[in-house]
Design a protein around this motif. Structure first.
Motif, PDB file in Angstrom:
ATOM      1  N   ASP A 165      31.116  14.704 -25.889  1.00 32.43           N
ATOM      2  CA  ASP A 165      32.293  14.754 -26.766  1.00 32.43           C
ATOM      3  C   ASP A 165      31.956  14.034 -28.077  1.00 32.43           C
ATOM      4  O   ASP A 165      30.979  13.279 -28.148  1.00 32.43           O
ATOM      5  CB  ASP A 165      33.516  14.094 -26.100  1.00 32.43           C
ATOM      6  N   ARG A 166      32.770  14.312 -29.088  1.00 35.15           N
ATOM      7  CA  ARG A 166      32.629  13.649 -30.386  1.00 35.15           C
ATOM      8  C   ARG A 166      33.826  12.718 -30.518  1.00 35.15           C
ATOM      9  O   ARG A 166      34.972  13.163 -30.581  1.00 35.15           O
ATOM     10  CB  ARG A 166      32.623  14.702 -31.498  1.00 35.15           C
ATOM     11  N   LEU A 167      33.568  11.420 -30.561  1.00 31.45           N
ATOM     12  CA  LEU A 167      34.648  10.425 -30.547  1.00 31.45           C
ATOM     13  C   LEU A 167      34.519   9.507 -31.749  1.00 31.45           C
ATOM     14  O   LEU A 167      33.440   9.385 -32.336  1.00 31.45           O
ATOM     15  CB  LEU A 167      34.564   9.588 -29.260  1.00 31.45           C
ATOM     16  N   LEU A 168      35.623   8.816 -32.092  1.00 30.81           N
ATOM     17  CA  LEU A 168      35.545   7.815 -33.154  1.00 30.81           C
ATOM     18  C   LEU A 168      34.439   6.824 -32.806  1.00 30.81           C
ATOM     19  O   LEU A 168      34.322   6.408 -31.648  1.00 30.81           O
ATOM     20  CB  LEU A 168      36.853   7.026 -33.262  1.00 30.81           C
ATOM     21  N   ASP A 206      44.939   1.112 -38.540  1.00 33.03           N
ATOM     22  CA  ASP A 206      45.278   2.125 -39.552  1.00 33.03           C
ATOM     23  C   ASP A 206      44.553   3.437 -39.282  1.00 33.03           C
ATOM     24  O   ASP A 206      45.127   4.517 -39.377  1.00 33.03           O
ATOM     25  CB  ASP A 206      44.734   1.703 -40.937  1.00 33.03           C
ATOM     26  N   THR A 207      43.241   3.312 -39.021  1.00 31.29           N
ATOM     27  CA  THR A 207      42.443   4.512 -38.756  1.00 31.29           C
ATOM     28  C   THR A 207      43.010   5.249 -37.551  1.00 31.29           C
ATOM     29  O   THR A 207      43.180   6.471 -37.566  1.00 31.29           O
ATOM     30  CB  THR A 207      40.963   4.132 -38.496  1.00 31.29           C
ATOM     31  N   ASP A 208      43.335   4.485 -36.503  1.00 31.95           N
ATOM     32  CA  ASP A 208      43.894   5.097 -35.294  1.00 31.95           C
ATOM     33  C   ASP A 208      45.213   5.797 -35.579  1.00 31.95           C
ATOM     34  O   ASP A 208      45.447   6.909 -35.105  1.00 31.95           O
ATOM     35  CB  ASP A 208      44.120   4.013 -34.223  1.00 31.95           C
ATOM     36  N   LEU A 209      46.062   5.118 -36.383  1.00 32.66           N
ATOM     37  CA  LEU A 209      47.369   5.708 -36.729  1.00 32.66           C
ATOM     38  C   LEU A 209      47.176   7.043 -37.443  1.00 32.66           C
ATOM     39  O   LEU A 209      47.794   8.045 -37.092  1.00 32.66           O
ATOM     40  CB  LEU A 209      48.109   4.781 -37.696  1.00 32.66           C
TER      41      LEU A 209
END
Ligand code: USQ
Length: 382
Positions: free
Chosen positions: A169-172, A188-191
């Motif tokens: 998978d491609r994940l943060l 913030d990035t997650d939001l």
């Protein structure tokens, strides 16, 4: 394009407003003067005075013939923010309106809570206002390289391809922040990534390293258009601090062993990167992430470069190793990717002796105004 800059009075916000205006974009700046107020409250003034937003916009109009619209207010006030978006109808928004200092966020519970509430509420309001006024608006969000921390593996641009127990998978890319401030940037990035997935917003997250420098092309030699030069332990970033310390005759405050590596960039390159991001928007439903820096240095490298540049202009600068007020690795692996912005056309302004000499010359003009009592770090992480 029509562009709103949140945090348009800030160290980067005001120069960005001029840079985009110069390129023919219609610009509105929004700011609640947090930075100026915090500097007064903490008694840590910048090295020289800067004009307020209205004065700056007037001076810019006189110099360039172009208009920058000014709106004073807090983006945590949703009604205010929505009113600005409805009135201006932007195509793009650049989001700098955050509490930007790691030490400030570590001062105490009050400042930690402010940082958390301000940064997350502002970003949440932005996601909502875009969805409710025009979901096509491109959000260009200032993130930070500090979200990744200093892992013992190469750092990718935003995402990593992982193979785990036979599946891919491609994940943060994993995040591990070094301060409460940096933690809010992760959140913030997650939001924003959440609302990209759910509402199909278009977002560019610019993972920026520490910025140095003072000058951008649009300022020319017009003193009314300059940006802040903070050199205190709260709002001053490391290279600008070292340059002021060198001029003041204070040994440069390398924290601990000085092997801390980060990705640095000239303020001129921030202008280029943000302009490139605005002018080539992310697609609907795309969370585009760029690592925004041009060179990596250890703190010791910076101190040595400033010492040499200072010597070349007749200033004898010394280096001190002071106890590290932060909790961070002082020797570590660091190899972050930074291809995306180069591929979009970024032409880096690298850190040379000339660049350092020019900033030193400017600081020398204000040598007698340097406050020696705000240099040494007092804010500790523990
Ligand atoms: N440092 C010293 N001596 C000093 C000041 C700092 O050795 O007098 C060291 C710090 O310990 C750290 C490095 O220099 O290892 C960078 O510190 P900094 O204060 O220049 O930068 P930082 O606190 O990380 O924050 C700044 C901006 C922030 C931005 C961040 C990018 O204030 O808004 O997000 O740079 S990054 O560092 O990549 O996270």
């Amino acid at each position: 394009m029509r562009v709103i800059i949140l945090g348009g009075d800030g160290f980067l916000g005001w120069p960005t407003a001029m840079a985009l205006s110069q390129r023919g974009h219609e610009v509105m700046i929004i700011d609640n003067y947090f930075r100026r107020t915090a500097c007064i409250r903490q008694d840590i003034p910048p090295l020289f005075q800067t004009q307020n937003m209205h004065q700056r916009a007037k001076a810019w109009h006189e110099r360039s013939g172009r208009q920058i619209k000014v709106c004073e207010g807090d983006i945590c006030d949703y009604g205010f923010l929505k009113g600005c978006f409805e009135a201006f109808a932007p195509d793009s928004v650049v989001h700098y309106a955050e509490q930007p200092s790691a030490p400030y966020s570590m001062l105490g519970q009050k400042e930690a809570l402010f940082t958390l509430q301000n940064n997350l509420s502002g970003t949440l309001n932005l996601a909502y206002v875009v969805r409710e006024t025009n979901p096509d608006i491109h959000i260009v969000k200032l993130g930070t390289m500090g979200e990744y921390g200093t892992p013992n593996i190469d750092i990718e641009e935003g995402f990593i391809d992982i193979e785990h127990k036979g599946r891919k998978d491609r994940l943060l890319f994993p995040r591990q922040a070094g301060s409460l401030y940096h933690t809010t940037k992760i959140q913030d990035t997650d939001l924003l990534y959440f609302y990209v997935r759910v509402w199909g917003l278009r977002v560019t997250d610019l993972m920026q390293g520490p910025v140095y420098g003072l000058f951008t092309d649009e300022m020319g030699d017009d003193a009314r258009l300059t940006t802040f030069l903070n050199y205190d332990e709260i709002f001053g970033t490391v290279l600008n601090r070292f340059l002021v310390q060198a001029v003041a005759g204070i040994p440069m405050t390398v924290y601990g062993q000085g092997g801390q590596k980060r990705g640095y960039l000239n303020i001129k390159d921030t202008m280029q990167c943000v302009t490139l991001a605005v002018e080539t928007p992310a697609a609907r439903g795309e969370m585009r992430v760029f690592n925004q820096f041009t060179e990596t240095f250890a703190v010791n490298d910076l101190a040595n470069m400033v010492r040499d540049a200072a010597a070349a202009v007749g200033i004898k600068a010394e280096i001190a190793h002071v106890p590290n007020p932060r909790v961070e690795k002082e020797e570590h692996y660091y190899n972050p990717a930074h291809r995306g912005l180069r591929e979009l056309g970024l032409q880096p302004n690298l850190l040379t002796q000339d660049v350092l000499a020019r900033i030193l010359e400017q600081i020398v003009n204000y040598k007698s105004d340097i406050r020696h009592d705000i240099i040494m770090p007092k804010t500790t992480w523990k």
